[in-house]
Design an enzyme around this catalytic site. Structure first.
Site, PDB file in Angstrom:
ATOM      1  N   ASP A 127       6.029   2.826   6.705  1.00 26.87           N
ATOM      2  CA  ASP A 127       6.106   2.164   5.393  1.00 26.87           C
ATOM      3  C   ASP A 127       6.348   3.164   4.271  1.00 26.87           C
ATOM      4  OD1 ASP A 127       5.468   0.006   6.940  1.00 26.87           O
ATOM      5  OD2 ASP A 127       3.633  -0.539   5.883  1.00 26.87           O
ATOM      6  N   SER A 141       0.841  -1.206   0.000  1.00 33.16           N
ATOM      7  CA  SER A 141       0.000   0.000   0.000  1.00 33.16           C
ATOM      8  C   SER A 141       0.871   1.249   0.000  1.00 33.16           C
ATOM      9  CB  SER A 141      -0.945   0.013   1.213  1.00 33.16           C
ATOM     10  OG  SER A 141      -0.213  -0.002   2.410  1.00 33.16           O
TER      11      SER A 141
HETATM   12  N1  LIG Z   1      -0.239  -2.735  -7.125  1.00 35.04           N
HETATM   13  C1  LIG Z   1      -1.257  -2.133  -6.513  1.00 35.04           C
HETATM   14  N2  LIG Z   1      -2.161  -1.438  -7.227  1.00 35.04           N
HETATM   15  C2  LIG Z   1      -3.193  -0.809  -6.608  1.00 35.04           C
HETATM   16  N3  LIG Z   1      -3.417  -0.864  -5.277  1.00 35.04           N
HETATM   17  C3  LIG Z   1      -2.563  -1.541  -4.521  1.00 35.04           C
HETATM   18  C4  LIG Z   1      -1.437  -2.212  -5.091  1.00 35.04           C
HETATM   19  N4  LIG Z   1      -0.772  -2.805  -4.086  1.00 35.04           N
HETATM   20  C5  LIG Z   1      -1.459  -2.518  -2.944  1.00 35.04           C
HETATM   21  N5  LIG Z   1      -2.526  -1.767  -3.193  1.00 35.04           N
HETATM   22  C6  LIG Z   1      -3.519  -1.255  -2.210  1.00 35.04           C
HETATM   23  O1  LIG Z   1      -3.016  -1.531  -0.903  1.00 35.04           O
HETATM   24  C7  LIG Z   1      -3.882  -2.419  -0.185  1.00 35.04           C
HETATM   25  C8  LIG Z   1      -3.071  -3.394   0.643  1.00 35.04           C
HETATM   26  O2  LIG Z   1      -2.595  -2.701   1.729  1.00 35.04           O
HETATM   27  P1  LIG Z   1      -2.308  -3.347   3.140  1.00 35.04           P
HETATM   28  O3  LIG Z   1      -1.728  -2.265   3.934  1.00 35.04           O
HETATM   29  O4  LIG Z   1      -3.491  -4.066   3.671  1.00 35.04           O
HETATM   30  O5  LIG Z   1      -1.183  -4.452   2.842  1.00 35.04           O
HETATM   31  P2  LIG Z   1       0.368  -4.254   2.620  1.00 35.04           P
HETATM   32  O6  LIG Z   1       0.686  -2.815   2.479  1.00 35.04           O
HETATM   33  O7  LIG Z   1       0.776  -5.149   1.486  1.00 35.04           O
HETATM   34  O8  LIG Z   1       0.971  -4.850   3.958  1.00 35.04           O
HETATM   35  P3  LIG Z   1       1.605  -4.054   5.251  1.00 35.04           P
HETATM   36  O9  LIG Z   1       0.832  -2.780   5.396  1.00 35.04           O
HETATM   37  O10 LIG Z   1       1.383  -4.988   6.394  1.00 35.04           O
HETATM   38  O11 LIG Z   1       3.026  -3.891   4.911  1.00 35.04           O
HETATM   39  C9  LIG Z   1      -4.694  -3.120  -1.252  1.00 35.04           C
HETATM   40  O12 LIG Z   1      -5.946  -3.506  -0.699  1.00 35.04           O
HETATM   41  C10 LIG Z   1      -4.827  -2.038  -2.330  1.00 35.04           C
HETATM   42  O13 LIG Z   1      -5.881  -1.180  -1.998  1.00 35.04           O
HETATM   43  C1  LIG Z   2       1.339  -2.776  11.376  1.00 35.93           C
HETATM   44  C2  LIG Z   2       2.148  -1.560  10.974  1.00 35.93           C
HETATM   45  O1  LIG Z   2       2.976  -1.193  12.092  1.00 35.93           O
HETATM   46  C3  LIG Z   2       3.112  -1.872   9.845  1.00 35.93           C
HETATM   47  C4  LIG Z   2       2.463  -2.311   8.566  1.00 35.93           C
HETATM   48  O2  LIG Z   2       3.476  -2.542   7.624  1.00 35.93           O
HETATM   49  C5  LIG Z   2       1.201  -0.433  10.621  1.00 35.93           C
HETATM   50  C6  LIG Z   2       1.889   0.912  10.517  1.00 35.93           C
HETATM   51  O3  LIG Z   2       3.003   1.095  11.027  1.00 35.93           O
HETATM   52  O4  LIG Z   2       1.257   1.794   9.913  1.00 35.93           O
HETATM   53 MG   LIG Z   3       0.162  -1.391   3.985  1.00 37.97          MG
END
Ligand SMILES: Nc1ncnc2c1ncn2[C@@H]1O[C@H](COP(=O)(O)OP(=O)(O)OP(=O)(O)O)[C@@H](O)[C@H]1O
Ligand SMILES: C[C@@](O)(CCO)CC(=O)[O-]
Ligand SMILES: [Mg+2]
Length: 397
Positions: free
Chosen positions: A205, A147
């Site tokens: 992030d 994300s």
């Molecule tokens: N390639 C992409 N294209 C468009 N939207 C995306 C893409 N990759 C991620 N996203 C958006 O980000 C969301 C995922 O975010 P989420 O924070 O839940 O997971 P993450 O970022 O992979 O994991 P984390 O936050 O734990 O590191 C998806 O539901 C989508 O809305």
């Molecule tokens: C779970 C969390 O600590 C990390 C997600 O990658 C959420 C955040 O820091 O925003």
């Molecule tokens: Mg995320």
């Protein structure tokens, strides 16, 4: 009017220690991953804004005049220091036909785009008529910061197209990066995008996606780590889906319910991050095995702490057990609840031992790969440096 095509990318991340605790003001240590999200922006001559996000099956387009009308209807300002308001997000959901409370990847990705496009163009210029394609090497929603990489790419592309930051790529160069000041602006807007997707992100992030490398993050303060050794990390995706937004909200609820029990756990996680930082900064660039027992023990303790705050998952317990049977130490990374785990490999861990662990992890239905960490942050690429065939295939998917 914006007249150039842009291709840019931002890395995913691995959190070594401090996930969740960082949302509550504690220290996190995070490193950029050599898996990236890419964005191509092209000028469009039909007064429309088009987005194509094959990773989340979105292909939408809007008339600029409709977006401008929507923008004019907002009474509250858009600013990189202001959270998206409930009213703004409700209006955008209604405009895009997204149900209230929808958490599907395509809904969140569309909403984040609309918010960032309207907010950035309201502050720095007109809504640009552009066509945007985003694709990624990162698994979506697996703990590797997909994300944030998406939000950083959108922020950099939209700020460039609105003229708020420069386009630093010179003729003949294959890549370029923005100035520190421009990166700070990209990071602030990417944080707003993360807010739309996550609800209450810490900002770690998007900081890694923007600056890359290895950093310590606490309450918005970003400190690059001094002398980080080359760490070998095995990444394993349990493929169990989860939502960062839901997990972050669950931890908050637990802290409110049991403050006297949970706050000391967060303090202890903070101490783990600090201890890990001291060890990493004391290690030489190519460390010998004697430094590893402490890092391994910190991984084990942190994994137990994350279980205590409620973000573990049976698939992650299994991952830890399988790697332990090969003498290796693992923990979840990112929001947990499934998604990815990381396993620390020693410099002298033999390729045979790594292969054996990978075989057993794959037998559980997991996917794993050895990674490099410390990749560069958001980067502009010359279009010719990227594979034209890949771009063509993505445009048609
Ligand atoms: N390639 C992409 N294209 C468009 N939207 C995306 C893409 N990759 C991620 N996203 C958006 O980000 C969301 C995922 O975010 P989420 O924070 O839940 O997971 P993450 O970022 O992979 O994991 P984390 O936050 O734990 O590191 C998806 O539901 C989508 O809305
Ligand atoms: C779970 C969390 O600590 C990390 C997600 O990658 C959420 C955040 O820091 O925003
Ligand atoms: Mg995320």
């Amino acid at each position: 009017m914006w007249e150039r095509s842009l291709v840019l990318s931002a890395p995913g991340k691995v959190i070594l220690h401090g996930e969740h605790a960082v949302v509550h003001g504690k220290v996190a240590l995070a490193v950029a991953l050599n898996l990236r999200t890419f964005l191509r922006l092209r000028p469009c001559d039909d007064s429309r804004v088009c987005i194509h996000l094959p990773g989340v099956s979105v292909r939408r387009s809007w008339d600029i005049s409709c977006l401008q009308d929507l923008q004019k209807g907002f009474t509250a300002d858009f600013d990189e220091s202001k959270s998206p308001s409930v009213e703004q997000l409700d209006t955008l959901r209604e405009f895009a036909g997204i149900a209230a409370g929808a958490t599907a990847p395509e809904s969140l990705a569309t909403l984040a785009f609309l918010y960032m496009c309207l907010a950035i163009s309201a502050k720095y210029g007109d809504v640009p008529s552009v066509d945007i394609l985003v694709w990624s090497e990162l698994p979506t929603g697996a703990g590797l910061g997909s994300s944030a990489a998406y939000a950083v790419c959108l922020a950099a592309a939209l700020l460039t197209a609105c003229g708020a930051i420069s386009c630093p790529l010179k003729d003949g160069e294959s890549t370029a990066r923005w100035t520190e000041e421009e990166l700070t602006l990209i990071n602030s807007w990417a944080f707003q995008g993360e807010r739309v997707i996550h609800g209450n992100p810490s900002g770690v992030d998007n900081a890694v996606g923007t600056w890359g490398g290895a950093l310590r993050y606490q309450s918005g303060k970003i400190t690059p780590l001094k002398r980080v050794p080359t760490l070998r990390i095995l990444l394993t995706n349990t493929k169990v889906p989860r939502s960062t937004k839901v997990l972050v909200a669950g931890v908050k609820e637990k802290i409110l319910k049991f403050p006297a029990i949970m706050n000391p756990v967060l303090d202890s996680i903070d101490a783990i991050s600090q201890e890990c930082q001291s060890v990493l900064e004391a290690m030489p660039a190519n460390p010998s095995p004697e430094y590893y027992p402490v890092l391994e023990e910190l991984f084990d303790i942190n994994q137990h702490q994350l279980n205590v705050i409620g973000v573990g998952h049976p698939s992650l317990d299994r991952l830890c057990r399988v790697t332990a049977s090969h003498g290796l130490h693992s923990k979840l990374t990112g929001a947990g609840g499934g998604g990815c785990g990381i396993t620390l490999l020693r410099p002298d861990t033999s390729p045979l031992a790594v292969e054996a662990a990978k075989r057993d992890l794959c037998a559980c239905g997991f996917e794993c790969w050895e990674t490099n960490i410390g990749a560069p942050g958001v980067t502009l690429h010359s279009s010719s440096s990227l594979d034209a065939e890949v771009l063509q295939a993505l445009s048609q998917s």
